[in-house]
Design a protein around this motif. Structure first.
Motif, PDB file in Angstrom:
ATOM      1  N   THR A  56       0.843  -1.200   0.000  1.00  0.00           N
ATOM      2  CA  THR A  56       0.000   0.000   0.000  1.00  0.00           C
ATOM      3  C   THR A  56       0.872   1.241   0.000  1.00  0.00           C
ATOM      4  O   THR A  56       0.561   2.227  -0.656  1.00  0.00           O
ATOM      5  N   LYS A 109       2.199   1.856  -3.373  1.00  0.00           N
ATOM      6  CA  LYS A 109       1.171   2.345  -4.280  1.00  0.00           C
ATOM      7  C   LYS A 109       0.824   3.791  -3.971  1.00  0.00           C
ATOM      8  O   LYS A 109       0.529   4.569  -4.877  1.00  0.00           O
ATOM      9  N   ALA A 110       0.879   4.131  -2.674  1.00  0.00           N
ATOM     10  CA  ALA A 110       0.619   5.533  -2.317  1.00  0.00           C
ATOM     11  C   ALA A 110       1.681   6.425  -2.912  1.00  0.00           C
ATOM     12  O   ALA A 110       1.433   7.581  -3.238  1.00  0.00           O
ATOM     13  N   ARG A 161       2.724   6.361  -5.745  1.00  0.00           N
ATOM     14  CA  ARG A 161       2.383   6.712  -7.131  1.00  0.00           C
ATOM     15  C   ARG A 161       1.902   8.152  -7.251  1.00  0.00           C
ATOM     16  O   ARG A 161       1.993   8.750  -8.309  1.00  0.00           O
ATOM     17  N   TRP A 162       1.360   8.666  -6.160  1.00  0.00           N
ATOM     18  CA  TRP A 162       0.905  10.060  -6.191  1.00  0.00           C
ATOM     19  C   TRP A 162       2.066  11.009  -6.499  1.00  0.00           C
ATOM     20  O   TRP A 162       1.850  12.138  -6.927  1.00  0.00           O
ATOM     21  N   VAL A 195       3.953  10.782  -8.882  1.00  0.00           N
ATOM     22  CA  VAL A 195       4.058  11.033 -10.332  1.00  0.00           C
ATOM     23  C   VAL A 195       3.277  12.278 -10.757  1.00  0.00           C
ATOM     24  O   VAL A 195       3.863  13.220 -11.284  1.00  0.00           O
ATOM     25  N   PRO A 196       1.927  12.309 -10.510  1.00  0.00           N
ATOM     26  CA  PRO A 196       1.225  13.543 -10.918  1.00  0.00           C
ATOM     27  C   PRO A 196       1.749  14.785 -10.199  1.00  0.00           C
ATOM     28  O   PRO A 196       1.867  15.848 -10.807  1.00  0.00           O
ATOM     29  N   VAL A 214       4.825  15.860 -11.897  1.00  0.00           N
ATOM     30  CA  VAL A 214       4.556  16.551 -13.171  1.00  0.00           C
ATOM     31  C   VAL A 214       4.239  18.018 -12.908  1.00  0.00           C
ATOM     32  O   VAL A 214       4.780  18.928 -13.542  1.00  0.00           O
ATOM     33  N   VAL A 215       3.355  18.262 -11.932  1.00  0.00           N
ATOM     34  CA  VAL A 215       2.981  19.642 -11.593  1.00  0.00           C
ATOM     35  C   VAL A 215       4.224  20.423 -11.177  1.00  0.00           C
ATOM     36  O   VAL A 215       4.452  21.555 -11.627  1.00  0.00           O
ATOM     37  N   VAL A 251       6.506  21.171 -14.207  1.00  0.00           N
ATOM     38  CA  VAL A 251       5.933  22.203 -15.083  1.00  0.00           C
ATOM     39  C   VAL A 251       6.097  23.584 -14.458  1.00  0.00           C
ATOM     40  O   VAL A 251       6.540  24.532 -15.114  1.00  0.00           O
ATOM     41  N   THR A 267      -2.741  40.426 -29.839  1.00  0.00           N
ATOM     42  CA  THR A 267      -1.555  39.888 -30.487  1.00  0.00           C
ATOM     43  C   THR A 267      -1.589  40.244 -31.957  1.00  0.00           C
ATOM     44  O   THR A 267      -2.616  40.107 -32.612  1.00  0.00           O
ATOM     45  N   GLY A 298      -7.531  37.771 -33.694  1.00  0.00           N
ATOM     46  CA  GLY A 298      -8.614  37.582 -32.740  1.00  0.00           C
ATOM     47  C   GLY A 298      -8.834  36.102 -32.566  1.00  0.00           C
ATOM     48  O   GLY A 298      -8.236  35.295 -33.276  1.00  0.00           O
ATOM     49  N   THR A 299      -9.694  35.717 -31.606  1.00  0.00           N
ATOM     50  CA  THR A 299      -9.861  34.291 -31.338  1.00  0.00           C
ATOM     51  C   THR A 299     -10.269  33.540 -32.601  1.00  0.00           C
ATOM     52  O   THR A 299      -9.596  32.606 -33.011  1.00  0.00           O
ATOM     53  N   LEU A 300     -11.360  33.954 -33.202  1.00  0.00           N
ATOM     54  CA  LEU A 300     -11.764  33.291 -34.435  1.00  0.00           C
ATOM     55  C   LEU A 300     -11.894  34.314 -35.543  1.00  0.00           C
ATOM     56  O   LEU A 300     -12.815  34.266 -36.354  1.00  0.00           O
ATOM     57  N   GLN A 313       7.057  39.900 -29.005  1.00  0.00           N
ATOM     58  CA  GLN A 313       7.124  38.673 -28.231  1.00  0.00           C
ATOM     59  C   GLN A 313       8.116  37.744 -28.904  1.00  0.00           C
ATOM     60  O   GLN A 313       8.769  36.931 -28.269  1.00  0.00           O
TER      61      GLN A 313
END
Lengths: 344, 275
Positions: A5, A8-9, A11-12, A14-15, A18-19, A22, A89, A106-108, A231
């Motif tokens: 256990t 397996k705990a 494993r947290w 990993v995420p 990642v945070v 980043v 932009t 513009g966005t679209l 930029q």
């Protein structure tokens, strides 16, 4: 089982890892961009560099931010008139004085201004409209923006340097990085404390001496009220294809002559400048019925005083007053100063 | 991985797809997604948008491909995230709720592989949902308005096949964004045994992210929101293609996918499966 256990705990990790990675990468890239090392240059040397700088062909992305304390303009983000608030932009391709393309993303949607020789096209994807103007081949590119905000750093710097006179304190700032390029910073500050402008900061490329960024700070503000800067920039000559514009089939294709001839009364409304330097006030006569439903109608607030009644726009950098009897006052000053001029 | 376990994974993946695409309610969902482009095309045929109408809707009458883009920009706002939230919320919680998760794990399926297969199936569903919208949009548009040159946002005209390529790129981008939402949904699904609750939670997350993104005072956090770059697919319709927003969009979707698939994996490994 207990260690299972536990494993397996783990494993947290990993995420969470990642945070962490980043955010570390994001933080580091900001930190790393703060250490340019250029030979020292004085304020006057920088001013001269600027004046002598030849604008070589370039292409890049420009980000413009306006935080003037005005509400956002109604309408699509790709419309040129939306540029007085928020972040925008633009992509630019500059192949020489008579070959320029600016695209507001513009966005679209997208608005493009394309100058190629004596042709000037303005394209709006939102309005599905292409407008054509004839320009004399030797004239400087003129971007007929409704708000006449400078859109390229060069344009903005030219405008500011033109206004330079004994009213200004010129000094150098630290070295900065703009668009990944080391740059000098030149600081212009008005001597007259009545101006709403606190300072104007120009970032000047350490190698090419062209302005990479212009920031305008209002008094007592830590972040710029207006900012336009690269930029991303490349000094490779952009390809010819960027300056070719053919209006697509099925769009409105308007020759852009008529709106100047449409208003013959305009000529007699010559604007005047009252005062000098940073606190000068522009006065003009306007047709209230025509102007009021537009910009002022959506942004202004009702005001009155010994000068009469009217509508006033008050932003961090400038104020505009339009009286009900058709007088317009504008300047980089507080509305009170405009009232003062108006009551004279 | 041995050949036997590879074959086992393949079988498991197929059965997972069968679970998603074999359900009548999911077919109904896809059918609803397909109705919108048809409505848009018929409406534009009956009442043609004016000449001064820009954007995707204005382009429809000149090129049927714009029906696909108009439909995608409409459905990406609600219907597509709704479909993804529902299916992703159901992925683990649904099986737990029906009591099939226990049986699935007794057939020795490794939990890591179970999460991987579940996510792969969700990606396939996201791509299918986008293709449903774009595909029906293209068929309806081309039938009613025909193809031809496509005017890009920059005012440049490109040929039909070039236009088709751009639509394909936009579809891919939308599928990547929706897959990131599916990853969040998969994680939420491991937290509960209530599939409907999980689905609603993901949809609420999506809507909250959209709302936060529109508040000017919160513009500093905007770029970190999962939905911030969803409509940046417009970048792929410029000339030349811009990655100014679409690039960060793909990066953002990739990071969200990585965080939440690994979080789902970590959570599921330590989860007690009792029902």
């Amino acid at each position: 089982m207990g260690s299972m256990t536990k494993n397996k705990a783990l494993r947290w990790a990993v995420p969470i890892g990642v945070v962490a990675v980043v955010s570390a990468v994001a933080g580091f890239s900001q930190l790393a961009s703060a250490q340019p090392d250029l030979p020292k240059r004085s304020a006057s040397q920088l001013l001269m560099d600027l004046e002598q700088a030849r604008l070589d062909p370039l292409s890049g992305t420009i980000v413009q931010r306006a935080d003037l304390g005005l509400p956002p303009m109604p309408g699509a983000s790709s419309e040129l008139s939306s540029m007085i608030s928020g972040t925008h932009t633009l992509r630019i391709w500059y192949g020489g004085q008579d070959k320029v393309r600016l695209a507001l993303l513009g966005t679209l949607g997208e608005s493009d201004v394309i100058r190629n020789g004596k042709d000037l096209w303005i394209w709006s994807s939102q309005q599905n409209k292409a407008t054509h103007y004839d320009v004399p081949a030797d004239s400087k590119p003129s971007f007929t923006d409704p708000k006449e905000l400078p859109k390229t750093p060069q344009e903005a710097a030219d405008a500011i340097l033109g206004a330079l006179d004994p009213t200004t304190v010129v000094s150098t700032g630290g070295q900065v990085k703009v668009a990944g390029r080391p740059a000098y910073e030149l600081i212009l500050a008005p001597r007259d404390r009545a101006s709403l402008v606190g300072s104007v900061r120009l970032a000047i490329d350490g190698d090419k001496h062209v302005p990479l960024r212009v920031q305008v700070f209002s008094k007592n503000a830590a972040s710029p009220a207006f900012e336009v800067g690269f930029q991303q920039i490349s000094f490779d000559k952009p390809g010819e294809e960027h300056f070719q514009f053919k209006p697509p089939a099925g769009v409105q294709n308007v020759p852009g002559k008529e709106d100047k001839e449409e208003e013959p009364g305009r000529r007699e409304l010559e604007p005047k400048i009252v005062g000098t330097g940073w606190t000068s006030v522009l006065t003009a006569k306007v047709d209230v019925k025509k102007e009021a439903p537009g910009l002022l109608g959506s942004l202004g607030t009702q005001a009155s005083g010994s000068w009469g009644t009217g509508r006033v726009i008050s932003s961090k950098l400038f104020s505009v007053l339009i009286t009900d009897d058709g007088r317009l006052f504008a300047g980089a000053v507080a509305p009170e100063k405009l009232y003062e001029v108006a009551s004279k | 991985m041995s050949v036997a376990s590879l074959a086992g994974t393949g079988r498991f993946f197929r059965s997972e797809l069968l679970l998603i695409f074999g359900r009548r309610r999911n077919w109904l969902g896809l059918a609803i997604l397909a109705v919108v482009p048809v409505i848009i095309a018929v409406a534009a045929k009956v009442n043609a948008p004016g000449e001064d109408e820009g954007g995707f809707f204005g382009g429809i009458t000149t090129n049927g491909l714009f029906v696909a883009l108009a439909a995608l920009s409409v459905e990406l706002g609600f219907f597509l995230p709704l479909a993804i939230s529902t299916i992703a919320g159901d992925a683990v919680a649904g099986e737990a709720n029906q009591g099939t998760l226990r049986y699935l794990l007794t057939v020795p399926v490794h939990r890591t592989r179970l999460i991987a297969v579940k996510f792969a199936a969700l990606v396939v569903f996201a791509a299918t949902a986008v293709l449903t919208v774009v595909g029906t949009g293209m068929i309806a548009g081309l039938l009613l308005f025909g193809g031809g040159k496509m005017t890009l946002l920059s005012g440049t005209e490109i040929g039909f096949w070039g236009g088709l390529g751009r639509v394909a790129m936009v579809s891919g981008y939308a599928a990547v964004c929706l897959s990131a939402l599916a990853a969040i949904g998969l994680f939420v699904s491991t937290l509960t045994e209530q599939p409907i609750g999980a689905g609603i939670a993901v949809l609420i997350l999506y809507i909250v992210s959209q709302i936060l993104d529109t508040i000017p005072q919160l513009s500093a956090i905007g770029p970190y929101l999962p939905t911030h770059y969803w409509f940046a697919f417009g970048d792929l319709l410029r000339d030349p293609v811009s990655f100014n927003s679409a690039g960060p969009g793909l990066l953002s979707a990739g990071i969200y996918t990585l965080i939440f698939t690994t979080a789902a994996w970590a959570r599921f490994a330590t989860k007690d499966v009792t029902s």
